[in-house]
Design a protein around this motif. Sequence first.
Motif, PDB file in Angstrom:
ATOM      1  N   GLN A  51       5.376  12.609  40.440  1.00 34.60           N
ATOM      2  CA  GLN A  51       6.164  13.835  40.405  1.00 34.60           C
ATOM      3  C   GLN A  51       5.281  15.037  40.063  1.00 34.60           C
ATOM      4  O   GLN A  51       5.520  16.126  40.553  1.00 34.60           O
ATOM      5  CB  GLN A  51       7.283  13.706  39.375  1.00 34.60           C
ATOM      6  CG  GLN A  51       8.223  12.553  39.662  1.00 34.60           C
ATOM      7  CD  GLN A  51       9.620  13.020  39.964  1.00 34.60           C
ATOM      8  OE1 GLN A  51      10.100  13.966  39.368  1.00 34.60           O
ATOM      9  NE2 GLN A  51      10.275  12.369  40.897  1.00 34.60           N
ATOM     10  N   ALA A  54       3.486  15.890  43.185  1.00 31.09           N
ATOM     11  CA  ALA A  54       4.394  16.540  44.136  1.00 31.09           C
ATOM     12  C   ALA A  54       4.761  17.946  43.688  1.00 31.09           C
ATOM     13  O   ALA A  54       5.125  18.779  44.502  1.00 31.09           O
ATOM     14  CB  ALA A  54       5.658  15.698  44.307  1.00 31.09           C
ATOM     15  N   LEU A  56       7.142  18.373  41.363  1.00 29.45           N
ATOM     16  CA  LEU A  56       8.538  18.320  40.916  1.00 29.45           C
ATOM     17  C   LEU A  56       8.612  18.272  39.395  1.00 29.45           C
ATOM     18  O   LEU A  56       9.642  18.451  38.805  1.00 29.45           O
ATOM     19  CB  LEU A  56       9.224  17.088  41.511  1.00 29.45           C
ATOM     20  CG  LEU A  56       9.326  17.096  43.035  1.00 29.45           C
ATOM     21  CD1 LEU A  56       9.759  15.743  43.557  1.00 29.45           C
ATOM     22  CD2 LEU A  56      10.297  18.169  43.488  1.00 29.45           C
ATOM     23  N   ALA A  82       6.309  23.166  44.285  1.00 26.89           N
ATOM     24  CA  ALA A  82       6.401  21.959  45.117  1.00 26.89           C
ATOM     25  C   ALA A  82       6.567  22.306  46.595  1.00 26.89           C
ATOM     26  O   ALA A  82       6.010  21.638  47.461  1.00 26.89           O
ATOM     27  CB  ALA A  82       7.562  21.102  44.643  1.00 26.89           C
ATOM     28  N   SER A  83       7.322  23.390  46.860  1.00 32.06           N
ATOM     29  CA  SER A  83       7.601  23.690  48.262  1.00 32.06           C
ATOM     30  C   SER A  83       6.388  24.264  48.971  1.00 32.06           C
ATOM     31  O   SER A  83       6.362  24.340  50.187  1.00 32.06           O
ATOM     32  CB  SER A  83       8.779  24.662  48.352  1.00 32.06           C
ATOM     33  OG  SER A  83       8.482  25.834  47.636  1.00 32.06           O
ATOM     34  N   GLU A  84       5.370  24.670  48.226  1.00 28.46           N
ATOM     35  CA  GLU A  84       4.198  25.274  48.865  1.00 28.46           C
ATOM     36  C   GLU A  84       2.985  24.362  48.857  1.00 28.46           C
ATOM     37  O   GLU A  84       1.885  24.787  49.217  1.00 28.46           O
ATOM     38  CB  GLU A  84       3.875  26.612  48.177  1.00 28.46           C
ATOM     39  CG  GLU A  84       4.950  27.635  48.462  1.00 28.46           C
ATOM     40  CD  GLU A  84       4.773  28.911  47.675  1.00 28.46           C
ATOM     41  OE1 GLU A  84       3.635  29.194  47.285  1.00 28.46           O
ATOM     42  OE2 GLU A  84       5.778  29.611  47.465  1.00 28.46           O
ATOM     43  N   GLY A  86       2.703  21.624  50.631  1.00 30.27           N
ATOM     44  CA  GLY A  86       2.489  21.051  51.954  1.00 30.27           C
ATOM     45  C   GLY A  86       2.317  19.544  51.929  1.00 30.27           C
ATOM     46  O   GLY A  86       1.410  19.000  52.540  1.00 30.27           O
ATOM     47  N   LEU A  87       3.189  18.845  51.215  1.00 27.24           N
ATOM     48  CA  LEU A  87       3.086  17.394  51.112  1.00 27.24           C
ATOM     49  C   LEU A  87       4.253  16.739  51.838  1.00 27.24           C
ATOM     50  O   LEU A  87       5.209  17.393  52.229  1.00 27.24           O
ATOM     51  CB  LEU A  87       3.123  16.972  49.639  1.00 27.24           C
ATOM     52  CG  LEU A  87       2.145  17.675  48.715  1.00 27.24           C
ATOM     53  CD1 LEU A  87       2.316  17.153  47.303  1.00 27.24           C
ATOM     54  CD2 LEU A  87       0.718  17.450  49.182  1.00 27.24           C
ATOM     55  N   MET A  89       6.893  13.318  51.357  1.00 30.26           N
ATOM     56  CA  MET A  89       7.245  12.370  50.295  1.00 30.26           C
ATOM     57  C   MET A  89       8.391  11.488  50.754  1.00 30.26           C
ATOM     58  O   MET A  89       9.351  11.948  51.357  1.00 30.26           O
ATOM     59  CB  MET A  89       7.632  13.141  49.033  1.00 30.26           C
ATOM     60  CG  MET A  89       7.887  12.260  47.834  1.00 30.26           C
ATOM     61  SD  MET A  89       7.794  13.228  46.296  1.00 30.26           S
ATOM     62  CE  MET A  89       8.203  11.979  45.084  1.00 30.26           C
ATOM     63  N   ASP A 170       7.410   6.909  46.710  1.00 28.91           N
ATOM     64  CA  ASP A 170       7.917   6.484  45.400  1.00 28.91           C
ATOM     65  C   ASP A 170       8.729   5.208  45.569  1.00 28.91           C
ATOM     66  O   ASP A 170       9.888   5.253  45.933  1.00 28.91           O
ATOM     67  CB  ASP A 170       8.781   7.609  44.807  1.00 28.91           C
ATOM     68  CG  ASP A 170       9.197   7.313  43.383  1.00 28.91           C
ATOM     69  OD1 ASP A 170       8.747   6.279  42.840  1.00 28.91           O
ATOM     70  OD2 ASP A 170       9.971   8.096  42.817  1.00 28.91           O
TER      71      ASP A 170
END
Lengths: 386, 578
Positions: A51, A54, A56, A82-84, A86-87, A89, A170
């Motif tokens: 997390q 990520a 989060l 988290a939104s920037e 670029g992952l 999940m 996860d």
Amino acid sequence: MLKVSHLERTYPAQPGGVAVQALKSVSLSVEQGDIFSLLGPSGCGKTTMLQCIAGLETPDAGRIVIGSQTVYSRDERTQVSASERGLGMVFQSYAIWPHMSVAENVAFPLLQRGRNPGREQIAQRVNDALAMVELAGYGNRSATQLSGGQQQRVALARALIHKPRLLLLDEPLSNLDAKLRDTMRTELRQLIKSIGITAVFVTHDQVEAMGISDKVALMCAGKVVQVGTSRDIYLNPHTAFAADFMGSSNLIPCVISDMGGERAIATTPFGQIRARAAAGLRSGDEAILVIRPNAPIVDARPANAQDDAAQVTGNVASVAFLGEKIEVQVRLPRGCNLVTMMNTFDAPAEGQEIRLTLPAERCIIVHRDNAAVSTAGDVKLAEVAA
Amino acid sequence: MMADVSADQPSGTARWAFLGSPRLIKIALLTVVATLVLGPVIVLLRASLAPPDVLPFETSIFTLDNFRQIFAGNDTVNLLTTTIAYAAGSVLLGVGAAALVAWLTERTDMPGATAIRIFLFSWMAVPPLVIGFGWVLLINPGNGALNVFARSAFGLTSPPFTIYSFWSLIIITAFSVLPTAYVMLGGLFSNMDPQLESAGQVHGGRSFTVMRRITLPLLIPGILSVSIFMVMIVVQAFEIPFVVGLSAQIRVLSTRVYLLASPTTGIPNYGLSSAFGVCLLGLACLLMGVYFRCVGTGEKYRVVTGKAFRPRRQKLGVWRVPVTCLVFALFGIMVLPVLMILWTSFMASYQVPSLSALATLSLDNYSRALASPFARQAIFNTLILVLASATIVMLLGSLIAWFSVRDRGPAVRILDILAFAPTAIPPVVMVIAILLVYIRTPVYGTIWILVLSSVTVQLAFATRTMTSALTQLHKELGDAATVCGAGWWTSFRRITLPLLRVQFMSGWLFVAAHTSRDLTIPLVLMTSSNVVLASAIWMMWDFPDLPGAAAMAVLLVIGLLAVVLPVQILANRGRRDA
């Protein structure tokens, strides 16, 4: 590709509870293109770790670098949301949005943050992504009409469609039934490898971790205990916890008496055993002798003891039938028990005398765990000591 | 596939992205809610400590005169005892009847259970104002329809019923308590694990023993907490004591607060009204404290969900027919006042229902009402009020709920408490406080001050509904959107809200129904330009134009039932399928 250094995270105390230190100065490094597993019992901090990567969860201290971008650094006061990052999940519950169709779910990442590649581009890429996970033609279905395995594939397609630099998984297989889990594990590895993406995989299942990953980080109580290939950790565990969590083993308390090169002599209740010793052990240390159940060579008749192998004699206490193999409990002198695996067709009778040859190459002396480690290990130690 | 990685990576931050940062939204929310809730409360406290006849802003004097005046005579003691006796009496009757009906519909084989359930759920939407008027028409001592019938049928000289008594007030209120109490108790009865009773039977208890020793003790805490909750509601209630109790000279705290602030003659005494308001607030807070002590703070957000049990149903045997008749007779009495209003709405001038009067039925009142600009304005205003306040309060509630579930921190704790506070503030007190805050601003006199008040009053309900809905939504659904690159707003708008649309819509409907049927807010804040249906009905009744008021009331009831009834029928179908 991914570098985590001295990451710390402590959950503040809930009313009526105490603060939980989920990550204690954890450092890791993942190479480009590797599938990297975070393995450990529940509560070891592996999910918190994921997390934090990520975005989060916000760590309390440390540094996370993805590629060349520092996404979190306590010292530089950097934090990329988290939104920037670029992952991609895949979540344990898959988190497929039930109010959208399969195609809408998969297309979602393409439409975020000002990107809009245009209708045709989107349709094309959604189709490609669905074909990749073998769900071509499922686009118009409602997400709720899918089986668990299909939902998982949709989650995977959604996580990969925007070509993320890092894929996080996860416990993606834990909600599948046992048979499906085995097939999905193989498929998942092939897929990730064919794309060439770097992946971090969280699991509590050692078989899963061994089957899927290039490298495993074994975690326990907020710390990384050992990092290496699964084969490396299995054959050369550093601690009793690592030996016990990767595969199963007989853990026998011992004292190291004679260190010479790679070999040492462990004094156990049932005699002196020659074995390899983990790094950092010295003569006179109290340690743990690890004997894997498949390590002993079993012989009903007396055999000539070889140079680099010890021989112990015991009685068969019980035999458990497990299909392709049997599990035999051998009672050794001084009340010690040793579990060993045997071929089903070689089953001994209960009470029969049995000889175990223990090649030094197959036995390893490891560090004792500190009090905090797995209770399973403690129980075994207690049993053996009794 | 890795080749064109760079092409797809986020390219810098959008210009207005900072507006979507959760922290900013949290601060904005906190400001809005604090203004909505704390502002009026502070002004109310200030006004209660100000001399009478001045607005709280226009004085710098602090005085305890108002409180001294309140506690000087016996008057206040009487007022308090009347209020408590009124609340306790009507709750005892109402919750008792509701518990009986809930047991019959949920745990026995009584026929018509589904119809009863739909009826009671929908009946909550009928304005207490209309029911109060209906009862006045039915049993006023002069020409009440029931009294006229009884006199001619039995040759009585004096009317057998009167609306102007304490008991009439209690019984009428009990009828209005029944549907709400039923809704709260129904879930309790049907969600009880039947295994608990089976265990009693298997271990040798007979039916009656099991009921006395197991079922009842299990239900007592639930019934008790519903009762306390209803006492809280009745103490805060304003409309029925206002419509029925005033002519009977029965004063309770809520009507007293109103009359001091809007007297029929003379100038408003905001100071004394506020002081009484503070007392009522204190009483409500006390009841709230008892309620939470009773149900436990952890249950604050508990809704009746959980596993759907298929409860064991008791066979009624020979009692089946008489009990059914009794229950349906009870509902007949509940419908009676609305039927009376319906009858009156077709008359040119009020007269007692009779066969001879049938010939004079006409729709004149409706065409007259719909033609007048006054009524059109009222309908238009009602629509604005209902649409705006239900939408705003549900959105606000959803946002607060998101923070209170997903983001725990000291600021969110305060937000939580502020959003919950209006539950303890009686609407009549809240509205007078809002009046005091905004009376010198341009908002006063517009429809928007009604919207503002409704939002404040319904905020606690909206937040609670959305909080309990959100706690059942898996956190990973939102996280998945974030990892995909969605900002906070996108994730909230595209994922969270659509997933909660069912709860959002049902909450919206509840707020809409309660806003349109409510008289308290429009009456206190009434000016010539912000009349809504409820206040229009009151004005026409007071004028008096009984048939006109009746026609408007029927329109309101039809409008409400047209929205609520289909939803309830659908919900019941869903319940049966589940």
